[in-house]
Design a protein around this motif. Structure first.
Motif, PDB file in Angstrom:
ATOM      1  N   ARG A  37      -5.895   3.527 -14.305  1.00 40.68           N
ATOM      2  CA  ARG A  37      -6.726   3.403 -15.431  1.00 40.68           C
ATOM      3  C   ARG A  37      -7.410   4.723 -15.746  1.00 40.68           C
ATOM      4  O   ARG A  37      -7.350   5.207 -16.785  1.00 40.68           O
ATOM      5  CB  ARG A  37      -7.566   2.245 -15.354  1.00 40.68           C
ATOM      6  N   TYR A  38      -7.989   5.278 -14.644  1.00 41.66           N
ATOM      7  CA  TYR A  38      -8.664   6.416 -14.668  1.00 41.66           C
ATOM      8  C   TYR A  38      -7.672   7.684 -15.042  1.00 41.66           C
ATOM      9  O   TYR A  38      -7.866   8.473 -15.923  1.00 41.66           O
ATOM     10  CB  TYR A  38      -9.190   6.948 -13.416  1.00 41.66           C
ATOM     11  N   GLY A  39      -6.367   7.834 -14.495  1.00 41.18           N
ATOM     12  CA  GLY A  39      -5.446   8.529 -14.771  1.00 41.18           C
ATOM     13  C   GLY A  39      -5.116   8.460 -16.277  1.00 41.18           C
ATOM     14  O   GLY A  39      -4.999   9.435 -17.065  1.00 41.18           O
ATOM     15  N   SER A  40      -4.855   7.283 -16.842  1.00 42.09           N
ATOM     16  CA  SER A  40      -4.557   7.146 -18.165  1.00 42.09           C
ATOM     17  C   SER A  40      -5.677   7.543 -18.954  1.00 42.09           C
ATOM     18  O   SER A  40      -5.506   8.298 -20.016  1.00 42.09           O
ATOM     19  CB  SER A  40      -4.181   5.540 -18.542  1.00 42.09           C
ATOM     20  N   THR A  41      -6.821   7.301 -18.722  1.00 41.28           N
ATOM     21  CA  THR A  41      -8.069   7.892 -19.605  1.00 41.28           C
ATOM     22  C   THR A  41      -8.012   9.411 -19.480  1.00 41.28           C
ATOM     23  O   THR A  41      -8.374   9.797 -20.579  1.00 41.28           O
ATOM     24  CB  THR A  41      -9.309   7.135 -19.184  1.00 41.28           C
ATOM     25  N   PHE A  42      -7.816   9.982 -18.290  1.00 37.96           N
ATOM     26  CA  PHE A  42      -8.205  11.420 -18.459  1.00 37.96           C
ATOM     27  C   PHE A  42      -7.039  11.897 -19.165  1.00 37.96           C
ATOM     28  O   PHE A  42      -7.109  13.074 -19.895  1.00 37.96           O
ATOM     29  CB  PHE A  42      -8.210  11.866 -17.020  1.00 37.96           C
ATOM     30  N   TYR A 162       6.352  26.553 -21.684  1.00 37.13           N
ATOM     31  CA  TYR A 162       6.246  25.721 -20.630  1.00 37.13           C
ATOM     32  C   TYR A 162       6.114  24.314 -20.841  1.00 37.13           C
ATOM     33  O   TYR A 162       5.544  24.062 -21.966  1.00 37.13           O
ATOM     34  CB  TYR A 162       5.029  25.971 -19.732  1.00 37.13           C
ATOM     35  N   ILE A 163       6.319  23.384 -19.857  1.00 36.09           N
ATOM     36  CA  ILE A 163       6.063  21.933 -20.132  1.00 36.09           C
ATOM     37  C   ILE A 163       4.917  21.965 -19.328  1.00 36.09           C
ATOM     38  O   ILE A 163       4.605  22.662 -18.296  1.00 36.09           O
ATOM     39  CB  ILE A 163       7.103  20.920 -19.671  1.00 36.09           C
ATOM     40  N   MET A 164       3.686  21.231 -19.887  1.00 37.87           N
ATOM     41  CA  MET A 164       2.597  21.286 -19.031  1.00 37.87           C
ATOM     42  C   MET A 164       2.269  19.699 -18.853  1.00 37.87           C
ATOM     43  O   MET A 164       2.299  18.871 -19.843  1.00 37.87           O
ATOM     44  CB  MET A 164       1.278  21.604 -19.989  1.00 37.87           C
ATOM     45  N   GLU A 165       2.201  19.379 -17.608  1.00 39.28           N
ATOM     46  CA  GLU A 165       2.060  18.017 -17.135  1.00 39.28           C
ATOM     47  C   GLU A 165       0.784  17.806 -16.538  1.00 39.28           C
ATOM     48  O   GLU A 165       0.375  18.419 -15.789  1.00 39.28           O
ATOM     49  CB  GLU A 165       3.241  17.584 -16.016  1.00 39.28           C
ATOM     50  N   HIS A 166      -0.090  16.672 -16.843  1.00 41.39           N
ATOM     51  CA  HIS A 166      -1.379  16.098 -16.430  1.00 41.39           C
ATOM     52  C   HIS A 166      -1.249  15.253 -15.415  1.00 41.39           C
ATOM     53  O   HIS A 166      -0.483  14.295 -15.569  1.00 41.39           O
ATOM     54  CB  HIS A 166      -2.321  15.801 -17.658  1.00 41.39           C
ATOM     55  N   LEU A 208      -3.636  19.875 -12.516  1.00 41.74           N
ATOM     56  CA  LEU A 208      -3.974  18.762 -11.364  1.00 41.74           C
ATOM     57  C   LEU A 208      -5.528  18.582 -11.612  1.00 41.74           C
ATOM     58  O   LEU A 208      -6.260  19.618 -11.680  1.00 41.74           O
ATOM     59  CB  LEU A 208      -3.787  19.220 -10.057  1.00 41.74           C
ATOM     60  N   HIS A 209      -5.979  17.175 -11.581  1.00 46.39           N
ATOM     61  CA  HIS A 209      -7.247  16.852 -11.361  1.00 46.39           C
ATOM     62  C   HIS A 209      -7.518  15.974 -10.365  1.00 46.39           C
ATOM     63  O   HIS A 209      -6.848  14.948 -10.261  1.00 46.39           O
ATOM     64  CB  HIS A 209      -7.712  16.214 -12.711  1.00 46.39           C
ATOM     65  N   GLN A 210      -8.506  16.449  -9.242  1.00 43.05           N
ATOM     66  CA  GLN A 210      -8.856  15.672  -8.168  1.00 43.05           C
ATOM     67  C   GLN A 210     -10.005  14.972  -8.515  1.00 43.05           C
ATOM     68  O   GLN A 210     -11.196  15.640  -8.637  1.00 43.05           O
ATOM     69  CB  GLN A 210      -8.620  16.578  -6.865  1.00 43.05           C
TER      70      GLN A 210
END
Length: 328
Positions: A37-42, A162-166, A208-210
């Motif tokens: 849920r957090y990942g989808s929100t970010f 580039y492709i940018m993937e979160h 990347l977000h930690q």
């Protein structure tokens, strides 16, 4: 015909029973994952932010942040309405919003080097099977095979495509970056990026977000760790050829399982990264045939719901429109 994205390909490779339960039956646990849920929100926060930048440019950053908040809150509300979640988890909406503001500060230089070409694009690429591949994977002969997924962003970074993937994670960024070098997801998105004629991406930049915290002995959460890093991943033609071979091999095996109606459990996967979310179901004394018949009549096993999300029908912007229509 087979339409396969990375999530279901990964599920099948790890455990054929997991693939059947999730893809063929559409079952998912009613207890939600705070991390997902957090990942989808970010993701939604970044989608709102960069979609504004694409339309309006970099001059109105405050308005871009407002849109980001509206996207993030809509996805949080949508995810929370589907399943039950613990109320005290540190991966909260408020922390997602605060992390996003830190992200904007961390990458304030984007306005000088980053051009947003497109955001949140679903793709469906037909894999034309060569004669050699038909010999290696005989069940694919005469079948239509499609690789599907969603590209978070298409960008030009310092004028290079580039492709940018979160991606969000609770693990160390060093560990995650090491994994990316052989990530089938990032390999697949790079393959897709090269197949999109408007961009012809040379590689993938993983954003990347930690976010992490540890629960203390008294039950409260300790210090919140928030960090960011970008990792450019550029693969050789050989890498992409081997990824394609792996993808087609999975498709061939899926067809074999469908043909024989045999979906064996892979016990090595039950605790690969913690307890599998389908363990409770696999441990029950019920045959796959009985379970399939029950689900077909909407008699769902306790602790599970049915959710067949179609990536071509669901988008963050679509959720915003639905929310606005409901208010009006």
């Amino acid at each position: 015909m087979i339409e396969l994205d990375n999530t279901y390909r990964s599920a099948f490779v790890s455990c054929k029973r997991k693939y059947y339960l999730s893809r063929e039956l559409g079952l998912t646990p009613s207890q939600g994952s705070c991390a997902i849920r957090y990942g989808s929100t970010f993701h939604a926060l970044l989608e709102g932010y960069y979609s504004w930048i694409k339309e309006k440019g970099w001059d109105q950053r405050e308005e871009a942040i407002k849109r980001a908040f509206s996207f993030g809150e809509a996805v949080w509300k949508n995810e929370s309405s589907k399943k039950s979640f613990p109320e005290d988890d540190y991966r909260s909406l408020q922390n997602a919003l605060e992390a996003f503001i830190k992200y904007c500060t961390e990458y304030s230089f984007d306005k000088d080097i980053l051009e947003v070409v497109e955001t949140e694009r679903a793709f469906k690429i037909r894999m034309e099977i060569s004669p050699k591949e038909k010999r290696r994977f005989p069940l694919l002969k005469g079948e239509e095979i499609y690789f599907t997924g969603i590209l978070d962003m298409q960008v030009r970074m310092s004028e290079l495509p580039y492709i940018m993937e979160h991606k969000t994670t609770g693990q160390s960024l060093t560990v995650q970056i090491g994994r990316l070098h052989r990530s089938p997801q990032i390999l697949g998105y790079t393959y897709a990026g090269k197949e999109i004629p408007q961009l012809k991406a040379i590689g993938c930049i993983v954003n990347l977000h930690q976010i992490s915290s540890r629960r203390k002995n008294d039950g409260t959460w300790g210090k919140l760790n928030i960090s960011f890093q970008r990792s450019p991943e550029i693969f050789s033609d050989r890498d992409l050829r081997l990824w394609r071979e792996s993808f087609l091999s999975a498709c061939n095996e899926i067809l074999l399982c469908q043909e024989t109606n045999n979906w064996p459990m892979q016990f090595d996967n039950c605790y690969s990264f913690g307890r599998c979310r389908y363990c409770d179901l696999c441990e029950r004394d019920i045959s796959l045939k009985e379970l399939t018949e029950d689900v077909s009549q909407d008699v769902l096993p306790e602790g599970y719901i049915k959710d067949r999300t179609n990536i071509f029908e669901v988008s963050t912007s679509g959720l915003i429109k639905e929310a606005n229509n409901a208010v009006s």
